[in-house]
Scaffold this active site. Structure first.
Site, mmCIF file in Angstrom:
data_model
loop_
_atom_site.group_PDB
_atom_site.id
_atom_site.type_symbol
_atom_site.label_atom_id
_atom_site.label_comp_id
_atom_site.label_asym_id
_atom_site.label_seq_id
_atom_site.Cartn_x
_atom_site.Cartn_y
_atom_site.Cartn_z
ATOM 1 N N ASN A 1 -5.729 1.797 0.771
ATOM 2 C CA ASN A 1 -6.113 0.397 0.998
ATOM 3 C C ASN A 1 -5.082 -0.486 0.310
ATOM 4 O O ASN A 1 -5.087 -0.618 -0.917
ATOM 5 C CB ASN A 1 -7.524 0.172 0.413
ATOM 6 C CG ASN A 1 -7.961 -1.280 0.486
ATOM 7 O OD1 ASN A 1 -7.332 -2.107 1.129
ATOM 8 N ND2 ASN A 1 -9.071 -1.589 -0.187
ATOM 9 N N TRP A 2 -4.192 -1.064 1.113
ATOM 10 C CA TRP A 2 -3.091 -1.860 0.535
ATOM 11 C C TRP A 2 -3.576 -3.241 0.078
ATOM 12 O O TRP A 2 -2.819 -3.971 -0.534
ATOM 13 C CB TRP A 2 -1.965 -2.010 1.551
ATOM 14 C CG TRP A 2 -1.230 -0.738 1.862
ATOM 15 C CD1 TRP A 2 -1.482 0.526 1.364
ATOM 16 C CD2 TRP A 2 -0.105 -0.586 2.745
ATOM 17 N NE1 TRP A 2 -0.587 1.434 1.880
ATOM 18 C CE2 TRP A 2 0.271 0.781 2.736
ATOM 19 C CE3 TRP A 2 0.625 -1.467 3.549
ATOM 20 C CZ2 TRP A 2 1.340 1.266 3.487
ATOM 21 C CZ3 TRP A 2 1.691 -0.979 4.305
ATOM 22 C CH2 TRP A 2 2.043 0.377 4.280
ATOM 23 N N LYS A 3 -4.799 -3.599 0.448
ATOM 24 C CA LYS A 3 -5.344 -4.925 0.109
ATOM 25 C C LYS A 3 -4.358 -6.023 0.554
ATOM 26 O O LYS A 3 -3.669 -5.826 1.552
ATOM 27 C CB LYS A 3 -5.688 -4.985 -1.377
ATOM 28 C CG LYS A 3 -6.590 -3.805 -1.796
ATOM 29 C CD LYS A 3 -7.215 -3.961 -3.139
ATOM 30 C CE LYS A 3 -8.076 -2.734 -3.441
ATOM 31 N NZ LYS A 3 -8.799 -2.838 -4.699
ATOM 32 N N HIS B 1 -16.317 -3.694 1.580
ATOM 33 C CA HIS B 1 -15.604 -3.468 0.312
ATOM 34 C C HIS B 1 -16.156 -4.425 -0.740
ATOM 35 O O HIS B 1 -16.524 -5.556 -0.420
ATOM 36 C CB HIS B 1 -14.100 -3.694 0.516
ATOM 37 C CG HIS B 1 -13.292 -3.231 -0.660
ATOM 38 N ND1 HIS B 1 -13.177 -3.982 -1.809
ATOM 39 C CD2 HIS B 1 -12.596 -2.089 -0.877
ATOM 40 C CE1 HIS B 1 -12.435 -3.300 -2.680
ATOM 41 N NE2 HIS B 1 -12.065 -2.156 -2.128
ATOM 42 N N GLU C 1 -14.754 -6.182 -2.827
ATOM 43 C CA GLU C 1 -14.025 -7.463 -2.904
ATOM 44 C C GLU C 1 -14.478 -8.416 -1.797
ATOM 45 O O GLU C 1 -14.285 -9.630 -1.903
ATOM 46 C CB GLU C 1 -12.506 -7.197 -2.873
ATOM 47 C CG GLU C 1 -12.040 -6.631 -4.207
ATOM 48 C CD GLU C 1 -10.825 -5.726 -4.163
ATOM 49 O OE1 GLU C 1 -10.095 -5.722 -3.154
ATOM 50 O OE2 GLU C 1 -10.616 -4.988 -5.151
ATOM 51 N N GLU D 1 -17.672 3.464 -4.243
ATOM 52 C CA GLU D 1 -16.689 2.833 -5.129
ATOM 53 C C GLU D 1 -17.424 2.035 -6.203
ATOM 54 O O GLU D 1 -17.803 0.877 -5.964
ATOM 55 C CB GLU D 1 -15.798 1.878 -4.338
ATOM 56 C CG GLU D 1 -14.961 2.542 -3.281
ATOM 57 C CD GLU D 1 -13.714 1.728 -2.979
ATOM 58 O OE1 GLU D 1 -12.619 2.228 -3.232
ATOM 59 O OE2 GLU D 1 -13.851 0.585 -2.520
ATOM 60 N N GLY E 1 -9.622 -0.965 -9.632
ATOM 61 C CA GLY E 1 -8.496 -1.718 -10.172
ATOM 62 C C GLY E 1 -8.529 -1.891 -11.681
ATOM 63 O O GLY E 1 -7.774 -2.675 -12.246
ATOM 64 N N SER F 1 -9.721 3.478 -9.031
ATOM 65 C CA SER F 1 -8.689 3.960 -9.962
ATOM 66 C C SER F 1 -8.322 5.430 -9.754
ATOM 67 O O SER F 1 -8.082 6.162 -10.716
ATOM 68 C CB SER F 1 -9.103 3.698 -11.410
ATOM 69 O OG SER F 1 -9.241 2.302 -11.635
ATOM 70 N N GLY G 1 -6.629 2.361 -3.830
ATOM 71 C CA GLY G 1 -6.108 0.997 -3.783
ATOM 72 C C GLY G 1 -4.722 0.941 -4.408
ATOM 73 O O GLY G 1 -3.725 1.268 -3.773
ATOM 74 N N GLY G 2 -4.665 0.559 -5.682
ATOM 75 C CA GLY G 2 -3.389 0.343 -6.384
ATOM 76 C C GLY G 2 -2.379 1.463 -6.194
ATOM 77 O O GLY G 2 -1.205 1.204 -5.892
HETATM 78 P P1 PGA Z 1 -8.147 0.955 -6.896
HETATM 79 O O1 PGA Z 1 -8.918 0.313 -5.657
HETATM 80 O O2 PGA Z 1 -7.694 2.321 -6.484
HETATM 81 O O3 PGA Z 1 -7.008 0.023 -7.163
HETATM 82 O O4 PGA Z 1 -9.133 1.009 -8.029
HETATM 83 C C1 PGA Z 1 -9.761 1.076 -4.843
HETATM 84 C C2 PGA Z 1 -10.342 0.199 -3.750
HETATM 85 O O5 PGA Z 1 -10.664 -0.958 -4.019
HETATM 86 O O6 PGA Z 1 -10.496 0.624 -2.592
#
Ligand code: PGA
Length: 250
Positions: free
Chosen positions: A8-10, A102, A104, A172, A178, A210, A231-232
């Site tokens: 997930n590149w956000k 998600h 977010e 999640e 993050g 993470s 994500g990251g």
């Molecule tokens: P993260 O994000 O790996 O940066 O914790 C995961 C996500 O939000 O899908």
């Protein structure tokens, strides 16, 4: 069983970054024989068509499949919804998957379980596979409500018509996204068993929060973990490839 590795590149990246990163992912992945994973990349909406095309241009050989997914969609098929994107527009760009719910979106945009379910239903009607995200906040876990919260989200966010073929569930924990904090192996095992009980044997259940090269092997070998949502670490090609390869024990 083949593990599903979702990046997930956000809201990160321009065409040049994407091209570079894709090259660094496709080359090692193409060389993997008998791969134990499949990959879905979820770039920002602006790059969906570009990434699909670049993957088609770059991909040489190998067994691994790299699919493209969006990070969100609208629940309606068309209309006066400025700035939104309908599910059918995503399939038109070559997407096979879409993330919905998600944290977010839930916390940053106030999306409710009912809205997530409506988006997922619309996505299924358009032929997309949904990656439906669930997870408790830190205060909900501290209060001991995490199983109830996730049960409520499963009940409210998975629309009727969910099947293992059209849906992936991603656990999640919000406090692990993050933050560098990962759930312990016990936390993951317990919650994934809980989700398995409610969603059934065939459902693909991902862990996210993470995930890094250093913890991927342990997470991916936990019972009822069928893959990871990254994500990251998905923004660093070498880390993302290392996470995928952890699915086959390194
Ligand atoms: P993260 O994000 O790996 O940066 O914790 C995961 C996500 O939000 O899908």
């Amino acid at each position: 069983m083949t593990k599903l590795i979702v990046g997930n590149w956000k809201m990160n990246g321009l065409k040049a970054d994407a091209r570079l990163r894709l090259g660094e992912i496709v080359t090692p992945v193409s060389a993997d024989i008998d791969v134990a994973y499949s990959i879905v990349l979820c770039p920002p909406a602006t790059l969906l068509g570009y990434v699909r095309q670049a993957l088609d241009d770059l991909y040489i050989c190998g067994e691994a499949t790299i699919s493209v997914g969006a990070q969100d969609c609208h629940a309606e098929s068309h209309g006066a919804f400025t700035g939104d994107i309908a599910p059918r527009m995503l399939t038109d760009m070559g997407c096979t998957h879409v993330i919905v719910g998600h944290s977010e979106r839930r916390h940053g945009h106030g999306e409710t379980d009912a809205q997530v379910a409506a988006k997922a239903q619309a996505a299924h009607q358009a032929g997309l596979i949904t990656i439906i995200c669930l997870g408790e906040t830190e205060s909900e876990r501290t209060a001991g409500h995490h199983f109830d919260v996730v049960s409520r989200q499963i009940k409210g966010s998975l629309p009727s018509g969910v099947t293992p073929a059209n849906t992936v569930v991603a656990y999640e924990p919000v406090w692990a996204i993050g933050t560098g904090k990962t759930a312990t192996a016990d936390d993951v095992r317990e919650m994934h068993a809980h989700i398995r009980q409610q969603c059934g044997e065939g459902m693909t259940i991902l862990y996210g929060g993470s995930v890094k090269p250093g913890n991927a092997a342990e997470i991916l070998s936990t019972p009822n973990v069928d893959g990871v949502l990254v994500g990251g670490a998905s923004l660093v090609a070498a880390d993302f490839v290392a996470i995928a390869r952890a699915a086959s024990g390194g």
